[in-house]
Design a protein around this motif. Sequence first.
Motif, PDB file in Angstrom:
ATOM      1  N   ASN A 233       0.826  -1.212   0.000  1.00 59.70           N
ATOM      2  CA  ASN A 233       0.000   0.000   0.000  1.00 59.70           C
ATOM      3  C   ASN A 233       0.859   1.260   0.000  1.00 59.70           C
ATOM      4  OD1 ASN A 233      -2.846  -0.847   0.151  1.00 59.70           O
ATOM      5  ND2 ASN A 233      -2.258  -1.783   2.090  1.00 59.70           N
ATOM      6  N   LEU A 234       1.984   1.200   0.671  1.00 58.50           N
ATOM      7  CA  LEU A 234       2.854   2.372   0.795  1.00 58.50           C
ATOM      8  C   LEU A 234       3.544   2.710  -0.522  1.00 58.50           C
ATOM      9  CD1 LEU A 234       4.476   1.473   4.238  1.00 58.50           C
ATOM     10  CD2 LEU A 234       2.649   3.147   3.813  1.00 58.50           C
ATOM     11  N   GLU A 235       3.654   1.725  -1.418  1.00 54.71           N
ATOM     12  CA  GLU A 235       4.324   1.942  -2.696  1.00 54.71           C
ATOM     13  C   GLU A 235       3.464   2.721  -3.690  1.00 54.71           C
ATOM     14  OE1 GLU A 235       5.337  -1.925  -4.031  1.00 54.71           O
ATOM     15  OE2 GLU A 235       6.658  -2.376  -2.331  1.00 54.71           O
ATOM     16  N   ASP A 236       2.157   2.769  -3.407  1.00 54.13           N
ATOM     17  CA  ASP A 236       1.231   3.442  -4.325  1.00 54.13           C
ATOM     18  C   ASP A 236       1.201   4.937  -4.002  1.00 54.13           C
ATOM     19  OD1 ASP A 236      -0.701   4.140  -6.094  1.00 54.13           O
ATOM     20  OD2 ASP A 236      -2.308   2.937  -5.200  1.00 54.13           O
ATOM     21  N   LEU A 237       2.211   5.654  -4.484  1.00 55.59           N
ATOM     22  CA  LEU A 237       2.391   7.057  -4.119  1.00 55.59           C
ATOM     23  C   LEU A 237       1.265   7.955  -4.638  1.00 55.59           C
ATOM     24  CD1 LEU A 237       6.240   7.425  -4.720  1.00 55.59           C
ATOM     25  CD2 LEU A 237       5.024   6.906  -2.592  1.00 55.59           C
ATOM     26  N   ASP A 238       0.542   7.511  -5.648  1.00 54.46           N
ATOM     27  CA  ASP A 238      -0.554   8.323  -6.195  1.00 54.46           C
ATOM     28  C   ASP A 238      -1.856   8.135  -5.414  1.00 54.46           C
ATOM     29  OD1 ASP A 238       1.049   9.358  -8.220  1.00 54.46           O
ATOM     30  OD2 ASP A 238       0.649   7.636  -9.526  1.00 54.46           O
ATOM     31  N   ASN A 239      -1.875   7.168  -4.531  1.00 61.30           N
ATOM     32  CA  ASN A 239      -3.092   6.887  -3.759  1.00 61.30           C
ATOM     33  C   ASN A 239      -3.067   7.710  -2.474  1.00 61.30           C
ATOM     34  OD1 ASN A 239      -5.283   5.883  -2.387  1.00 61.30           O
ATOM     35  ND2 ASN A 239      -4.744   3.731  -2.663  1.00 61.30           N
ATOM     36  N   LYS A 240      -3.999   8.624  -2.359  1.00 67.95           N
ATOM     37  CA  LYS A 240      -4.041   9.501  -1.191  1.00 67.95           C
ATOM     38  C   LYS A 240      -4.490   8.761   0.084  1.00 67.95           C
ATOM     39  CE  LYS A 240      -4.849  13.579  -4.054  1.00 67.95           C
ATOM     40  NZ  LYS A 240      -5.730  14.727  -4.360  1.00 67.95           N
ATOM     41  N   LEU A 241      -4.923   7.529  -0.081  1.00 65.98           N
ATOM     42  CA  LEU A 241      -5.327   6.711   1.069  1.00 65.98           C
ATOM     43  C   LEU A 241      -4.266   5.658   1.411  1.00 65.98           C
ATOM     44  CD1 LEU A 241      -9.081   6.029   0.218  1.00 65.98           C
ATOM     45  CD2 LEU A 241      -8.239   7.335   2.176  1.00 65.98           C
ATOM     46  N   ARG A 242      -3.071   5.813   0.865  1.00 66.07           N
ATOM     47  CA  ARG A 242      -2.082   4.740   1.009  1.00 66.07           C
ATOM     48  C   ARG A 242      -1.732   4.463   2.466  1.00 66.07           C
ATOM     49  NH1 ARG A 242       3.691   6.162   0.623  1.00 66.07           N
ATOM     50  NH2 ARG A 242       3.969   8.391   0.978  1.00 66.07           N
ATOM     51  N   PHE A 243      -1.586   5.501   3.297  1.00 63.79           N
ATOM     52  CA  PHE A 243      -1.278   5.217   4.699  1.00 63.79           C
ATOM     53  C   PHE A 243      -2.502   4.700   5.437  1.00 63.79           C
ATOM     54  CE2 PHE A 243      -0.880   6.181   9.212  1.00 63.79           C
ATOM     55  CZ  PHE A 243       0.274   5.455   9.480  1.00 63.79           C
ATOM     56  N   ASN A 244      -3.673   5.182   5.108  1.00 65.32           N
ATOM     57  CA  ASN A 244      -4.892   4.677   5.750  1.00 65.32           C
ATOM     58  C   ASN A 244      -5.057   3.186   5.496  1.00 65.32           C
ATOM     59  OD1 ASN A 244      -5.400   7.545   4.425  1.00 65.32           O
ATOM     60  ND2 ASN A 244      -6.437   7.518   6.422  1.00 65.32           N
TER      61      ASN A 244
ATOM     62  N   LEU B 212      -2.813   3.402  15.002  1.00 69.73           N
ATOM     63  CA  LEU B 212      -3.209   2.875  13.699  1.00 69.73           C
ATOM     64  C   LEU B 212      -4.719   2.960  13.518  1.00 69.73           C
ATOM     65  CD1 LEU B 212      -0.894  -0.280  13.482  1.00 69.73           C
ATOM     66  CD2 LEU B 212      -0.722   1.785  12.092  1.00 69.73           C
ATOM     67  N   SER B 213      -5.448   2.708  14.604  1.00 71.21           N
ATOM     68  CA  SER B 213      -6.915   2.781  14.526  1.00 71.21           C
ATOM     69  C   SER B 213      -7.378   4.191  14.166  1.00 71.21           C
ATOM     70  CB  SER B 213      -7.538   2.363  15.860  1.00 71.21           C
ATOM     71  OG  SER B 213      -7.333   0.992  16.098  1.00 71.21           O
ATOM     72  N   ASN B 214      -6.660   5.193  14.654  1.00 71.58           N
ATOM     73  CA  ASN B 214      -7.038   6.576  14.356  1.00 71.58           C
ATOM     74  C   ASN B 214      -7.017   6.851  12.853  1.00 71.58           C
ATOM     75  OD1 ASN B 214      -7.314   7.178  17.083  1.00 71.58           O
ATOM     76  ND2 ASN B 214      -5.202   7.900  17.284  1.00 71.58           N
ATOM     77  N   TYR B 215      -6.122   6.177  12.148  1.00 67.60           N
ATOM     78  CA  TYR B 215      -5.967   6.446  10.709  1.00 67.60           C
ATOM     79  C   TYR B 215      -6.819   5.538   9.841  1.00 67.60           C
ATOM     80  CZ  TYR B 215      -2.179   9.559  11.968  1.00 67.60           C
ATOM     81  OH  TYR B 215      -1.457  10.597  12.499  1.00 67.60           O
ATOM     82  N   THR B 216      -7.496   4.590  10.467  1.00 70.06           N
ATOM     83  CA  THR B 216      -8.445   3.780   9.682  1.00 70.06           C
ATOM     84  C   THR B 216      -9.778   4.509   9.520  1.00 70.06           C
ATOM     85  OG1 THR B 216      -9.273   2.608  11.651  1.00 70.06           O
ATOM     86  CG2 THR B 216      -7.392   1.632  10.497  1.00 70.06           C
ATOM     87  N   HIS B 217      -9.987   5.524  10.331  1.00 70.03           N
ATOM     88  CA  HIS B 217     -11.174   6.375  10.208  1.00 70.03           C
ATOM     89  C   HIS B 217     -10.764   7.615   9.407  1.00 70.03           C
ATOM     90  CE1 HIS B 217     -13.110   3.807  13.153  1.00 70.03           C
ATOM     91  NE2 HIS B 217     -12.066   3.984  13.953  1.00 70.03           N
ATOM     92  N   VAL B 218     -11.169   7.636   8.164  1.00 68.33           N
ATOM     93  CA  VAL B 218     -10.705   8.691   7.260  1.00 68.33           C
ATOM     94  C   VAL B 218     -11.457   9.992   7.518  1.00 68.33           C
ATOM     95  CG1 VAL B 218     -10.371   9.361   4.860  1.00 68.33           C
ATOM     96  CG2 VAL B 218     -10.150   6.963   5.529  1.00 68.33           C
ATOM     97  N   SER B 219     -10.685  11.026   7.734  1.00 63.73           N
ATOM     98  CA  SER B 219     -11.226  12.372   7.895  1.00 63.73           C
ATOM     99  C   SER B 219     -10.267  13.322   7.186  1.00 63.73           C
ATOM    100  CB  SER B 219     -11.347  12.738   9.381  1.00 63.73           C
ATOM    101  OG  SER B 219     -10.061  12.833   9.963  1.00 63.73           O
ATOM    102  N   GLU B 220     -10.593  14.588   7.206  1.00 65.94           N
ATOM    103  CA  GLU B 220      -9.724  15.557   6.541  1.00 65.94           C
ATOM    104  C   GLU B 220      -8.333  15.560   7.175  1.00 65.94           C
ATOM    105  OE1 GLU B 220      -9.738  20.319   5.308  1.00 65.94           O
ATOM    106  OE2 GLU B 220     -11.458  19.406   6.325  1.00 65.94           O
ATOM    107  N   ALA B 221      -8.294  15.290   8.493  1.00 66.65           N
ATOM    108  CA  ALA B 221      -7.012  15.324   9.203  1.00 66.65           C
ATOM    109  C   ALA B 221      -6.150  14.100   8.924  1.00 66.65           C
ATOM    110  CB  ALA B 221      -7.258  15.447  10.708  1.00 66.65           C
ATOM    111  N   THR B 222      -6.771  12.986   8.528  1.00 65.66           N
ATOM    112  CA  THR B 222      -6.002  11.751   8.308  1.00 65.66           C
ATOM    113  C   THR B 222      -5.895  11.381   6.832  1.00 65.66           C
ATOM    114  OG1 THR B 222      -7.996  10.356   8.519  1.00 65.66           O
ATOM    115  CG2 THR B 222      -6.755  10.850  10.544  1.00 65.66           C
ATOM    116  N   PHE B 223      -6.397  12.239   5.951  1.00 62.42           N
ATOM    117  CA  PHE B 223      -6.422  11.959   4.520  1.00 62.42           C
ATOM    118  C   PHE B 223      -5.237  12.611   3.814  1.00 62.42           C
ATOM    119  CE2 PHE B 223      -8.039  13.218   0.237  1.00 62.42           C
ATOM    120  CZ  PHE B 223      -8.184  11.949  -0.293  1.00 62.42           C
ATOM    121  N   ASN B 224      -4.610  11.847   2.893  1.00 60.65           N
ATOM    122  CA  ASN B 224      -3.530  12.376   2.054  1.00 60.65           C
ATOM    123  C   ASN B 224      -2.406  12.980   2.896  1.00 60.65           C
ATOM    124  OD1 ASN B 224      -2.187  12.937  -0.342  1.00 60.65           O
ATOM    125  ND2 ASN B 224      -3.177  14.940  -0.590  1.00 60.65           N
TER     126      ASN B 224
END
Length: 301
Positions: free
Chosen positions: A32-43, A124-136
């Motif tokens: 997932n981390l290799e997909d640099l164009d995916n703004k959800l890669r860390f999520n 890690l759980s905090n970043y599984t919930h996508v919000s403006e603060a955890t996106f991209n």
Amino acid sequence: MTEEEITIEDPVEWLLGADEFHHALYAAALRNLEDLDNKLRFNNFAYALRELTSSILKQRAPKEDVLRCSWYKNEVDHIEDGVTKIQHARYVVQGGLSDEYVEKDLNLDVSPERKAIRDSLKELSNYTHVSEATFNLPTQEVEILVEKSLDALRGLGVAMVNCRSLIAHSLFEAIEAQAIDEVVSDSLEALDSVAHHYSLEHVSVNISGVERITHDTVHLFAAGFIDVQLQWGSNSDVRRGDGHLQDDSFEFRCNLTCSVEDPTGDSLAMEEDSIMVNTKTWGQREDEWGHVNMTDSEPAD
């Protein structure tokens, strides 16, 4: 020599063990981390790694086993028989061994590793919930978070190995003495399939280690070499030149246990019928008479 001398190149890979699902999930998380164009890669990475970590804890520290430890107490409000992440991590590292033994006898403080796993799962759980603060997230922030979460897993793996290595080191002399005594007194049926008679010349234990720790038992192994003189034919056959004597060496392994309540040589016991002598290569070696011995070379059960 004990497992204390083994260097772990990748503690995460070691912690994953032989479980194919865990290896596949770990590889997928990293991809997932290799997909640099995916703004959800860390999520996506955070979700996969959280589930992987939870799965490892459940596999290596099942709830029912944690509940049977003498050190267990319910620290979860309003839930009967609740088990915290720290308690799961505690069992992964030391099974039913007491903190007093681990800290005082082994001189090992694993409380930071337990807390790191708990904190990592929360983060890690905090970043599984996508919000403006955890996106991209910015690349630099992603790198910091990834390293922090992987460090928590690495720390758990290293603590687990260190605990087992220190136990094996503290018990090595007792393990060596018991293993040698057992080999000397055992009939070693595997050697009966190699030669008509044999005499035991020397036994050495080269390595010992801890295979697993349950809520009540430390399971160990010892391995080394048995030096023997093999004999074909009777003594009179040998004197007449019709028999044959040959010195040889075979690997052996045996299993032992001791109680988590008293992890010392006093509670060390050999597992019944656990001695295994490796004669697999015997049928592939040429003896001194210049022919290949085709005797059944399967190791003893």
